[in-house]
Motif scaffolding. Sequence first.
Motif, PDB file in Angstrom:
ATOM      1  N   UNK A   9      38.243  -4.879  63.833  1.00 35.93           N
ATOM      2  CA  UNK A   9      36.715  -4.132  62.779  1.00 35.93           C
ATOM      3  C   UNK A   9      37.382  -3.130  61.422  1.00 35.93           C
ATOM      4  N   UNK A  10      36.609  -3.439  60.137  1.00 34.78           N
ATOM      5  CA  UNK A  10      37.161  -2.963  59.153  1.00 34.78           C
ATOM      6  C   UNK A  10      37.315  -0.701  60.055  1.00 34.78           C
ATOM      7  N   UNK A  11      36.352  -0.583  61.160  1.00 35.78           N
ATOM      8  CA  UNK A  11      35.991   0.474  60.870  1.00 35.78           C
ATOM      9  C   UNK A  11      36.721   1.226  62.598  1.00 35.78           C
ATOM     10  N   UNK A  12      37.592   0.230  62.519  1.00 35.69           N
ATOM     11  CA  UNK A  12      38.664   0.495  63.855  1.00 35.69           C
ATOM     12  C   UNK A  12      40.018   0.370  63.099  1.00 35.69           C
ATOM     13  N   UNK A  13      40.023   0.629  62.135  1.00 36.66           N
ATOM     14  CA  UNK A  13      40.913   0.552  60.906  1.00 36.66           C
ATOM     15  C   UNK A  13      42.059   1.220  61.038  1.00 36.66           C
ATOM     16  N   UNK A  14      41.743   3.087  60.205  1.00 37.16           N
ATOM     17  CA  UNK A  14      42.104   4.035  60.932  1.00 37.16           C
ATOM     18  C   UNK A  14      42.463   4.023  62.351  1.00 37.16           C
ATOM     19  N   UNK A  15      42.270   4.257  63.162  1.00 35.67           N
ATOM     20  CA  UNK A  15      42.459   4.409  65.152  1.00 35.67           C
ATOM     21  C   UNK A  15      44.300   3.532  65.152  1.00 35.67           C
ATOM     22  N   UNK A  16      43.440   2.225  64.629  1.00 35.28           N
ATOM     23  CA  UNK A  16      44.859   1.227  64.963  1.00 35.28           C
ATOM     24  C   UNK A  16      46.105   1.777  63.897  1.00 35.28           C
ATOM     25  N   UNK A  74      51.470  -4.366  70.056  1.00 35.93           N
ATOM     26  CA  UNK A  74      49.373  -5.281  71.403  1.00 35.93           C
ATOM     27  C   UNK A  74      49.224  -4.766  72.145  1.00 35.93           C
ATOM     28  N   UNK A  75      50.450  -4.218  72.714  1.00 40.13           N
ATOM     29  CA  UNK A  75      48.995  -3.028  73.562  1.00 40.13           C
ATOM     30  C   UNK A  75      48.197  -1.654  72.787  1.00 40.13           C
ATOM     31  N   UNK A  76      49.041  -1.308  72.095  1.00 42.20           N
ATOM     32  CA  UNK A  76      49.042  -0.241  70.968  1.00 42.20           C
ATOM     33  C   UNK A  76      47.849  -0.819  70.139  1.00 42.20           C
ATOM     34  N   UNK A  77      47.593  -2.000  69.338  1.00 41.68           N
ATOM     35  CA  UNK A  77      46.047  -2.239  68.988  1.00 41.68           C
ATOM     36  C   UNK A  77      45.193  -2.853  70.118  1.00 41.68           C
ATOM     37  N   UNK A  78      45.535  -3.301  71.084  1.00 41.74           N
ATOM     38  CA  UNK A  78      44.839  -3.315  72.240  1.00 41.74           C
ATOM     39  C   UNK A  78      43.646  -2.350  72.572  1.00 41.74           C
ATOM     40  N   UNK A  79      44.609  -0.995  73.121  1.00 41.06           N
ATOM     41  CA  UNK A  79      44.044   1.133  72.976  1.00 41.06           C
ATOM     42  C   UNK A  79      43.246   0.822  72.023  1.00 41.06           C
ATOM     43  N   UNK A  80      43.206   0.562  70.967  1.00 39.64           N
ATOM     44  CA  UNK A  80      43.124   1.818  69.648  1.00 39.64           C
ATOM     45  C   UNK A  80      42.146   0.786  69.108  1.00 39.64           C
ATOM     46  N   UNK A  82      39.460  -1.575  70.534  1.00 36.88           N
ATOM     47  CA  UNK A  82      38.599  -2.110  71.171  1.00 36.88           C
ATOM     48  C   UNK A  82      37.452  -1.555  71.350  1.00 36.88           C
ATOM     49  N   UNK A  83      36.453  -1.622  71.131  1.00 34.72           N
ATOM     50  CA  UNK A  83      34.721  -1.167  71.312  1.00 34.72           C
ATOM     51  C   UNK A  83      34.120  -1.573  72.968  1.00 34.72           C
ATOM     52  N   UNK A  84      34.332  -3.065  72.867  1.00 37.82           N
ATOM     53  CA  UNK A  84      34.218  -3.047  74.417  1.00 37.82           C
ATOM     54  C   UNK A  84      33.155  -4.241  74.226  1.00 37.82           C
ATOM     55  N   UNK A  85      32.596  -4.522  72.577  1.00 32.70           N
ATOM     56  CA  UNK A  85      31.544  -5.520  72.117  1.00 32.70           C
ATOM     57  C   UNK A  85      32.278  -6.243  71.347  1.00 32.70           C
ATOM     58  N   UNK A  86      30.963  -7.285  71.359  1.00 34.20           N
ATOM     59  CA  UNK A  86      31.563  -8.920  71.156  1.00 34.20           C
ATOM     60  C   UNK A  86      31.986  -8.296  69.183  1.00 34.20           C
ATOM     61  N   UNK A  87      32.792  -9.478  68.676  1.00 30.85           N
ATOM     62  CA  UNK A  87      33.411  -8.674  66.931  1.00 30.85           C
ATOM     63  C   UNK A  87      34.221  -7.952  66.974  1.00 30.85           C
ATOM     64  N   UNK A  88      35.120  -7.696  68.472  1.00 32.30           N
ATOM     65  CA  UNK A  88      36.695  -6.892  68.599  1.00 32.30           C
ATOM     66  C   UNK A  88      37.868  -7.712  67.004  1.00 32.30           C
ATOM     67  N   UNK A  89      37.812  -8.538  67.562  1.00 31.95           N
ATOM     68  CA  UNK A  89      38.643  -9.686  67.264  1.00 31.95           C
ATOM     69  C   UNK A  89      39.660 -10.260  67.863  1.00 31.95           C
ATOM     70  N   UNK A  90      40.532 -10.655  67.017  1.00 29.84           N
ATOM     71  CA  UNK A  90      41.671 -11.121  68.293  1.00 29.84           C
ATOM     72  C   UNK A  90      43.394 -10.392  67.495  1.00 29.84           C
ATOM     73  N   UNK A  91      43.993 -11.183  68.729  1.00 31.12           N
ATOM     74  CA  UNK A  91      44.961 -10.576  68.093  1.00 31.12           C
ATOM     75  C   UNK A  91      46.526 -12.285  67.592  1.00 31.12           C
ATOM     76  N   UNK A  92      47.492 -12.122  67.133  1.00 33.54           N
ATOM     77  CA  UNK A  92      47.938 -13.708  66.954  1.00 33.54           C
ATOM     78  C   UNK A  92      49.296 -13.604  66.908  1.00 33.54           C
ATOM     79  N   UNK A  93      50.116 -13.657  67.261  1.00 36.89           N
ATOM     80  CA  UNK A  93      51.659 -13.653  68.094  1.00 36.89           C
ATOM     81  C   UNK A  93      52.342 -15.088  67.422  1.00 36.89           C
ATOM     82  N   UNK A  94      52.961 -14.535  66.572  1.00 39.27           N
ATOM     83  CA  UNK A  94      54.133 -15.985  66.576  1.00 39.27           C
ATOM     84  C   UNK A  94      55.417 -15.536  66.697  1.00 39.27           C
ATOM     85  N   UNK A  95      56.862 -16.215  66.342  1.00 39.11           N
ATOM     86  CA  UNK A  95      57.948 -16.096  66.294  1.00 39.11           C
ATOM     87  C   UNK A  95      58.243 -16.554  64.238  1.00 39.11           C
ATOM     88  N   UNK A  96      59.038 -15.715  64.428  1.00 39.59           N
ATOM     89  CA  UNK A  96      59.551 -16.118  62.623  1.00 39.59           C
ATOM     90  C   UNK A  96      60.658 -15.685  62.750  1.00 39.59           C
TER      91      UNK A  96
END
Length: 113
Positions: A9-16, A74-80, A82-96
């Motif tokens: 969510x855009x409003x969570x950017x600064x927290x993350x 990943x844990x840092x992003x999950x904690x910062x 999350x609002x607990x609501x629908x639309x919190x987003x997703x995290x994708x992890x890939x190899x470089x």
Amino acid sequence: MKKIEAIIRPEKLEDVRAALERSGYPGITITEIEGHGLQKGMIQQWRGEEYRVDILPKVKVEIVSGDQEAETIIQTILESASTGGVGDGKIFVSDIAEAIRIRTRERGQRALA
């Protein structure tokens, strides 16, 4: 190396961003994006009329890290993020396969530091 892409969510950017910086990961790429997930947008009201907003503003945060740091990020992003609501987003992890610093031509993990 891992690439971690978080759609938040855009409003969570600064927290993350602040949480990642406190955790020692200040190097991020941020892109403003639009889209929707399973919720297919949301119903809003304007001047007494309801209308559906199908495409919602989101922010994509990208980080490339060593394999060892990925879970902490990943844990840092999950904690910062999350609002607990629908639309919190997703995290994708890939190899470089490779990272190269253009200025010094350093490769691999050394290019990330």
